[in-house]
Write a protein that holds these residues in place. Structure first.
Motif, PDB file in Angstrom:
ATOM      1  N   LEU A   1      -1.181   2.310  -8.311  1.00  0.00           N
ATOM      2  CA  LEU A   1      -1.723   3.431  -7.560  1.00  0.00           C
ATOM      3  C   LEU A   1      -1.457   3.164  -6.094  1.00  0.00           C
ATOM      4  O   LEU A   1      -1.983   2.194  -5.522  1.00  0.00           O
ATOM      5  CB  LEU A   1      -3.228   3.564  -7.826  1.00  0.00           C
ATOM      6  CG  LEU A   1      -4.022   4.529  -6.940  1.00  0.00           C
ATOM      7  CD1 LEU A   1      -3.517   5.956  -7.095  1.00  0.00           C
ATOM      8  CD2 LEU A   1      -5.516   4.443  -7.271  1.00  0.00           C
ATOM      9  N   GLY A   2      -0.611   3.991  -5.464  1.00  0.00           N
ATOM     10  CA  GLY A   2      -0.269   3.820  -4.059  1.00  0.00           C
ATOM     11  C   GLY A   2      -1.146   4.664  -3.165  1.00  0.00           C
ATOM     12  O   GLY A   2      -1.451   5.823  -3.472  1.00  0.00           O
ATOM     13  N   LEU A   3      -1.577   4.082  -2.052  1.00  0.00           N
ATOM     14  CA  LEU A   3      -2.461   4.749  -1.093  1.00  0.00           C
ATOM     15  C   LEU A   3      -1.800   4.718   0.279  1.00  0.00           C
ATOM     16  O   LEU A   3      -1.384   3.644   0.744  1.00  0.00           O
ATOM     17  CB  LEU A   3      -3.820   4.049  -1.045  1.00  0.00           C
ATOM     18  CG  LEU A   3      -4.514   3.840  -2.405  1.00  0.00           C
ATOM     19  CD1 LEU A   3      -5.680   2.873  -2.274  1.00  0.00           C
ATOM     20  CD2 LEU A   3      -4.981   5.178  -2.969  1.00  0.00           C
TER      21      LEU A   3
ATOM     22  N   ALA B   1      -1.762  -0.604  -2.321  1.00  0.00           N
ATOM     23  CA  ALA B   1      -1.511  -0.332  -3.740  1.00  0.00           C
ATOM     24  C   ALA B   1      -2.422  -1.205  -4.586  1.00  0.00           C
ATOM     25  O   ALA B   1      -2.683  -2.361  -4.237  1.00  0.00           O
ATOM     26  CB  ALA B   1      -0.046  -0.597  -4.099  1.00  0.00           C
ATOM     27  N   VAL B   2      -2.903  -0.646  -5.691  1.00  0.00           N
ATOM     28  CA  VAL B   2      -3.705  -1.408  -6.657  1.00  0.00           C
ATOM     29  C   VAL B   2      -3.053  -1.267  -8.029  1.00  0.00           C
ATOM     30  O   VAL B   2      -2.503  -0.217  -8.358  1.00  0.00           O
ATOM     31  CB  VAL B   2      -5.171  -0.942  -6.701  1.00  0.00           C
ATOM     32  CG1 VAL B   2      -5.894  -1.298  -5.424  1.00  0.00           C
ATOM     33  CG2 VAL B   2      -5.268   0.557  -6.937  1.00  0.00           C
TER      34      VAL B   2
ATOM     35  N   PRO C   1       5.045  -1.066  -1.275  1.00  0.00           N
ATOM     36  CA  PRO C   1       3.778  -1.636  -1.760  1.00  0.00           C
ATOM     37  C   PRO C   1       3.599  -1.527  -3.274  1.00  0.00           C
ATOM     38  O   PRO C   1       3.107  -2.462  -3.909  1.00  0.00           O
ATOM     39  CB  PRO C   1       2.714  -0.820  -1.012  1.00  0.00           C
ATOM     40  CG  PRO C   1       3.407   0.450  -0.627  1.00  0.00           C
ATOM     41  CD  PRO C   1       4.819   0.068  -0.352  1.00  0.00           C
ATOM     42  N   CYS C   2       3.980  -0.380  -3.853  1.00  0.00           N
ATOM     43  CA  CYS C   2       3.811  -0.216  -5.298  1.00  0.00           C
ATOM     44  C   CYS C   2       4.742  -1.133  -6.086  1.00  0.00           C
ATOM     45  O   CYS C   2       4.372  -1.650  -7.147  1.00  0.00           O
ATOM     46  CB  CYS C   2       4.040   1.236  -5.704  1.00  0.00           C
ATOM     47  SG  CYS C   2       2.723   2.359  -5.171  1.00  0.00           S
TER      48      CYS C   2
ATOM     49  N   GLY D   1       1.201  -7.861 -10.017  1.00  0.00           N
ATOM     50  CA  GLY D   1      -0.059  -7.546 -10.674  1.00  0.00           C
ATOM     51  C   GLY D   1      -1.260  -7.686  -9.769  1.00  0.00           C
ATOM     52  O   GLY D   1      -2.398  -7.676 -10.237  1.00  0.00           O
ATOM     53  N   GLU D   2      -1.013  -7.807  -8.452  1.00  0.00           N
ATOM     54  CA  GLU D   2      -2.093  -7.996  -7.491  1.00  0.00           C
ATOM     55  C   GLU D   2      -2.112  -6.845  -6.479  1.00  0.00           C
ATOM     56  O   GLU D   2      -1.079  -6.242  -6.192  1.00  0.00           O
ATOM     57  CB  GLU D   2      -1.908  -9.318  -6.731  1.00  0.00           C
ATOM     58  CG  GLU D   2      -1.963 -10.555  -7.604  1.00  0.00           C
ATOM     59  CD  GLU D   2      -3.325 -10.760  -8.245  1.00  0.00           C
ATOM     60  OE1 GLU D   2      -4.334 -10.369  -7.619  1.00  0.00           O
ATOM     61  OE2 GLU D   2      -3.381 -11.308  -9.365  1.00  0.00           O
ATOM     62  N   PRO D   3      -3.296  -6.548  -5.917  1.00  0.00           N
ATOM     63  CA  PRO D   3      -3.362  -5.492  -4.895  1.00  0.00           C
ATOM     64  C   PRO D   3      -2.511  -5.850  -3.678  1.00  0.00           C
ATOM     65  O   PRO D   3      -2.326  -7.026  -3.350  1.00  0.00           O
ATOM     66  CB  PRO D   3      -4.852  -5.448  -4.522  1.00  0.00           C
ATOM     67  CG  PRO D   3      -5.561  -6.082  -5.672  1.00  0.00           C
ATOM     68  CD  PRO D   3      -4.629  -7.112  -6.213  1.00  0.00           C
ATOM     69  N   VAL D   4      -2.010  -4.832  -3.016  1.00  0.00           N
ATOM     70  CA  VAL D   4      -1.250  -4.989  -1.775  1.00  0.00           C
ATOM     71  C   VAL D   4      -1.925  -4.127  -0.720  1.00  0.00           C
ATOM     72  O   VAL D   4      -2.241  -2.961  -0.981  1.00  0.00           O
ATOM     73  CB  VAL D   4       0.216  -4.538  -1.957  1.00  0.00           C
ATOM     74  CG1 VAL D   4       0.945  -4.516  -0.615  1.00  0.00           C
ATOM     75  CG2 VAL D   4       0.938  -5.441  -2.941  1.00  0.00           C
TER      76      VAL D   4
END
Length: 252
Positions: free
Chosen positions: A135-137, A122-123, A82-83, A90-93
């Motif tokens: 930023l990976g979540l 990820a954002v 995801p990151c 450049g977009e959220p995943v």
């Protein structure tokens, strides 16, 4: 015992992190705290920050746990996850069910599942139009992030970007010149408002709104437009005409 509302906890986290930016701080320590706040505020088990280096390679900067650190490092080694996608686009995943993405990330998915994660998100971290990292979540159970969750995550990613770019906390030697600069800018804007009020026969409020809208539409800083209007006598007639035309144009 009544649970503290989520909005209050989000604001508390933002205030605490910004307070750190305005005092003496260590960037790794601060960003580790930021990843911990992510895990507390969002429905995720862990979080990690990846930052791009001068050679445009992502590097691990902070993580909530050793397990998360190892997964983030694996993501870098496998060059998928995801990151990686978030950084490249450049977009959220946001992936609610990791098992459904085995074809997309054939190496990362088994490693993440083995680590106990079932959802990943990820954002992007951005500044000046550049993607700085992601930023990976990582969630322990399947589930999507709501729009509010993504907004919180993106807000924390922005704070991380500011922390990295600021590097050093303000000092009395840096604060006072910035305060003087801000006050000088405001004086110039006030002068431009008065000038437009007289020149275009509009109210002070309309003059300020015109300056602001014109600046935004043309991709300029409000203060720069005001300064040109007040100090550059050669370009003033052209700028004034443009402002008059802009004010007369029907709303788009």
């Amino acid at each position: 015992m009544t649970e503290t509302p989520r909005e209050t906890r989000v604001l508390d986290a933002v205030v605490s992190l910004v307070d750190s930016l305005l005092a003496d701080f260590d960037v790794v320590d601060l960003l580790t705290e930021l990843t911990e706040r992510c895990a507390q505020l969002l429905d995720v088990e862990a979080a990690g920050l990846l930052l791009v280096d001068p050679l445009e390679q992502l590097r691990l900067l902070a993580a909530t746990s050793e397990q998360t650190r190892e997964l983030e490092l694996f993501q870098l080694q496998a060059d998928e996850g995801p990151c990686m996608d978030c950084y490249s686009t450049g977009e959220p995943v946001s992936v609610a069910d990791l098992q459904a993405e085995a074809d997309r990330w054939p190496r990362f998915v088994p490693a993440a599942l083995d680590a106990g994660f079932a959802a990943v998100h990820a954002v992007p971290m951005r500044a000046a139009g550049i993607v700085l990292g992601a930023l990976g979540l990582f969630g322990a159970r399947p589930g999507a992030l709501s729009d509010a969750d993504l907004l919180v995550g993106q807000t924390l990613a922005h704070i991380a970007s500011v922390a990295i770019l600021q590097e050093h906390a303000p000092t009395p030697w840096t604060v006072m010149p910035q305060l003087r600069s801000a006050l000088t800018s405001r004086i110039v804007v006030e002068q431009a408002k008065g000038f437009l009020r007289e020149s275009l026969d509009v109210s002070v409020e309309q003059a300020f709104r015109l300056l602001r809208n014109y600046s935004r539409t043309n991709g300029e800083h409000l203060t720069d437009v005001a300064r040109r209007l007040m100090t550059d006598r050669h370009s003033r007639p052209v700028l004034l005409a443009s402002l008059h035309e802009f004010a007369s144009a029907p709303p788009s």
